[in-house]
Scaffold this active site. Structure first.
Site, PDB file in Angstrom:
ATOM      1  N   SER A   1     -12.812  -5.639   1.547  1.00 14.90           N
ATOM      2  CA  SER A   1     -13.804  -5.093   0.613  1.00 14.90           C
ATOM      3  C   SER A   1     -15.220  -5.561   0.969  1.00 14.90           C
ATOM      4  O   SER A   1     -15.970  -6.004   0.096  1.00 14.90           O
ATOM      5  CB  SER A   1     -13.463  -5.479  -0.835  1.00 14.90           C
ATOM      6  OG  SER A   1     -12.244  -4.910  -1.230  1.00 14.90           O
ATOM      7  N   PRO A   2     -15.612  -5.453   2.239  1.00 16.18           N
ATOM      8  CA  PRO A   2     -16.939  -5.927   2.641  1.00 16.18           C
ATOM      9  C   PRO A   2     -18.076  -5.083   2.085  1.00 16.18           C
ATOM     10  O   PRO A   2     -19.224  -5.507   2.097  1.00 16.18           O
ATOM     11  CB  PRO A   2     -16.891  -5.850   4.172  1.00 16.18           C
ATOM     12  CG  PRO A   2     -15.927  -4.741   4.446  1.00 16.18           C
ATOM     13  CD  PRO A   2     -14.869  -4.886   3.382  1.00 16.18           C
TER      14      PRO A   2
ATOM     15  N   ARG B   1     -16.012  -2.405  -2.347  1.00 16.99           N
ATOM     16  CA  ARG B   1     -15.213  -1.243  -2.722  1.00 16.99           C
ATOM     17  C   ARG B   1     -16.066   0.019  -2.873  1.00 16.99           C
ATOM     18  O   ARG B   1     -15.801   0.873  -3.707  1.00 16.99           O
ATOM     19  CB  ARG B   1     -14.421  -1.531  -3.998  1.00 16.99           C
ATOM     20  CG  ARG B   1     -13.440  -2.681  -3.839  1.00 16.99           C
ATOM     21  CD  ARG B   1     -12.737  -3.060  -5.125  1.00 16.99           C
ATOM     22  NE  ARG B   1     -11.741  -4.083  -4.868  1.00 16.99           N
ATOM     23  CZ  ARG B   1     -11.995  -5.384  -4.759  1.00 16.99           C
ATOM     24  NH1 ARG B   1     -13.242  -5.814  -4.897  1.00 16.99           N
ATOM     25  NH2 ARG B   1     -11.056  -6.255  -4.512  1.00 16.99           N
ATOM     26  N   GLY B   2     -17.101   0.093  -2.052  1.00 19.89           N
ATOM     27  CA  GLY B   2     -17.974   1.260  -2.052  1.00 19.89           C
ATOM     28  C   GLY B   2     -19.206   1.122  -2.911  1.00 19.89           C
ATOM     29  O   GLY B   2     -20.160   1.887  -2.772  1.00 19.89           O
TER      30      GLY B   2
ATOM     31  N   HIS C   1      -0.009 -12.200   1.598  1.00 19.97           N
ATOM     32  CA  HIS C   1      -1.018 -11.429   0.863  1.00 19.97           C
ATOM     33  C   HIS C   1      -1.594 -12.189  -0.331  1.00 19.97           C
ATOM     34  O   HIS C   1      -2.792 -12.116  -0.609  1.00 19.97           O
ATOM     35  CB  HIS C   1      -0.372 -10.114   0.398  1.00 19.97           C
ATOM     36  CG  HIS C   1      -1.333  -8.993   0.204  1.00 19.97           C
ATOM     37  ND1 HIS C   1      -0.924  -7.686   0.102  1.00 19.97           N
ATOM     38  CD2 HIS C   1      -2.685  -8.961   0.083  1.00 19.97           C
ATOM     39  CE1 HIS C   1      -1.978  -6.903  -0.067  1.00 19.97           C
ATOM     40  NE2 HIS C   1      -3.047  -7.653  -0.091  1.00 19.97           N
TER      41      HIS C   1
ATOM     42  N   TYR D   1       0.833  -1.197   0.000  1.00 20.99           N
ATOM     43  CA  TYR D   1       0.000   0.000   0.000  1.00 20.99           C
ATOM     44  C   TYR D   1       0.873   1.256   0.000  1.00 20.99           C
ATOM     45  O   TYR D   1       1.532   1.580   0.991  1.00 20.99           O
ATOM     46  CB  TYR D   1      -0.937   0.027   1.202  1.00 20.99           C
ATOM     47  CG  TYR D   1      -1.866  -1.157   1.317  1.00 20.99           C
ATOM     48  CD1 TYR D   1      -2.189  -1.942   0.205  1.00 20.99           C
ATOM     49  CD2 TYR D   1      -2.426  -1.503   2.534  1.00 20.99           C
ATOM     50  CE1 TYR D   1      -3.037  -3.032   0.315  1.00 20.99           C
ATOM     51  CE2 TYR D   1      -3.296  -2.589   2.658  1.00 20.99           C
ATOM     52  CZ  TYR D   1      -3.587  -3.355   1.543  1.00 20.99           C
ATOM     53  OH  TYR D   1      -4.436  -4.440   1.663  1.00 20.99           O
TER      54      TYR D   1
END
Length: 340
Positions: free
Chosen positions: A210-211, A214-215, A131, A62
């Protein structure tokens, strides 16, 4: 949600750390979702801790390490309260911004953990994740190297991300795995094929990333074309073209339930995940919605007090099967690509 509220706690895995039932994903504070306000991001970290969030999630990829450096001072200031999670395995190149390589080599793992510890300015990482999985490197070798980090006192608990059920079992036989971090939401349920049953069997906690799709599940955007030019979601198949049109319509039941319950779509989506532990016999499900704003953080935490009834759950059940497009443009490094 009142300002003096504090969320409940749960334990990650059978013998892992006790954390708030919702964590915080820090990725967007440094990269991927367009411009960010550093001051507001840091204030969000502090507010999260005030409200009982203790699991803070980052990764060395990140911002090419910038996110670890950003949250480092916060972690150090609250070291006894914070459960720090970071990850290794995805490599980048300065000369090729689009490059993403997967490295599970034991020697690389040893270098990666030292680099993360230095950027974070801490002596130990609470939860260290692989990851992504490289099938070309024997899993026993990679997890064995991770286990050595526990023995050396550099890491407390081990986690995996985007692995299948058989891979989780294989890794757990080498060293106990505390948490599995994979994408899981009303829109993305492939993790339920083999990984969730294996996690339930082994006592491994699920940490969904990403629950909120992603928006997309919140209604924040209906097509990636509405996003900033530098937003990586513009390249995700689910959010572009005809896929976006069809998928936007699938959000309607979420909004309808939210309206009936006096909640938001985000709270409904997170409440659904919160009830997955009981539905699948898991020890814990601790979603890590990412946000850079205190207002969104407080909204998301309101989900911890919302319980959906059987009729509402039935309304949401068929959505994932109708989603068009892949989670990523290239699904090669996901667990989906290795499912039988």
């Amino acid at each position: 949600m009142s300002s003096d509220s504090s969320i409940e706690t749960t334990r990650l895995g059978g013998h892992g750390p006790v954390v708030g039932v919702q964590g915080l994903g820090c990725m967007g504070m440094s990269e991927f979702y367009g411009p960010t306000d550093t001051g507001e991001a840091l204030a969000t970290l502090e507010r999260a801790l005030e409200l009982g969030v203790t699991l803070f999630d980052t990764a060395d990829i990140y911002g090419s390490g910038a996110n670890e450096e950003l949250i480092g001072p916060f972690v150090r200031a609250h070291r006894e309260q914070v459960v720090l999670a970071t990850k290794f395995a995805i490599e980048r190149r300065a000369d090729d911004p689009a490059y993403r390589g997967i490295n599970n080599d034991p020697a690389y793992i040893r270098r990666a953990v030292d680099a993360s510890l230095a950027r974070l300015g801490v002596d130990v990482i609470d939860l260290y994740y692989m990851h992504r999985r490289d099938p070309n490197v024997p899993l026993a070798e990679s997890v064995g190297a991770m286990a050595e980090l526990v023995e050396a006192g550099k890491v407390r608990y081990l986690g995996l991300s985007e692995v299948t059920g058989p891979e989780l079992r294989e890794a757990h036989a080498v060293h106990p795995i505390t948490a599995l971090q994979s994408e899981w939401s009303i829109f993305a349920r492939s993790v339920e094929r083999s990984a969730v049953p294996a996690a339930a069997e082994l006592g491994v906690a699920l940490v969904p990333y990403s629950p909120l799709g992603r928006g997309f599940l919140t209604g924040a955007f209906a097509d990636a074309g509405q996003l900033d030019a530098g937003d990586y979601r513009r390249h995700l198949p689910q959010f572009t073209g005809e896929n976006a049109v069809g998928n936007a319509a699938l959000v309607a039941p979420i909004r309808a339930i939210a309206e009936r319950r006096g909640a938001t779509a985000a709270q409904v989506a997170l409440a659904w995940l919160g009830q997955r532990a009981e539905a699948h016999g898991l020890t814990a499900v601790v979603p890590i919605p990412g946000t850079r704003k205190r207002s969104r953080l407080e909204e998301n935490l309101g989900a911890t007090r919302l319980v959906l009834d059987k009729e509402e759950l039935a309304e949401l059940e068929p959505i994932a099967a109708r989603v068009a497009g892949g989670r990523y443009a290239d699904m090669g490094s996901t667990s989906d690509a290795r499912e039988l």
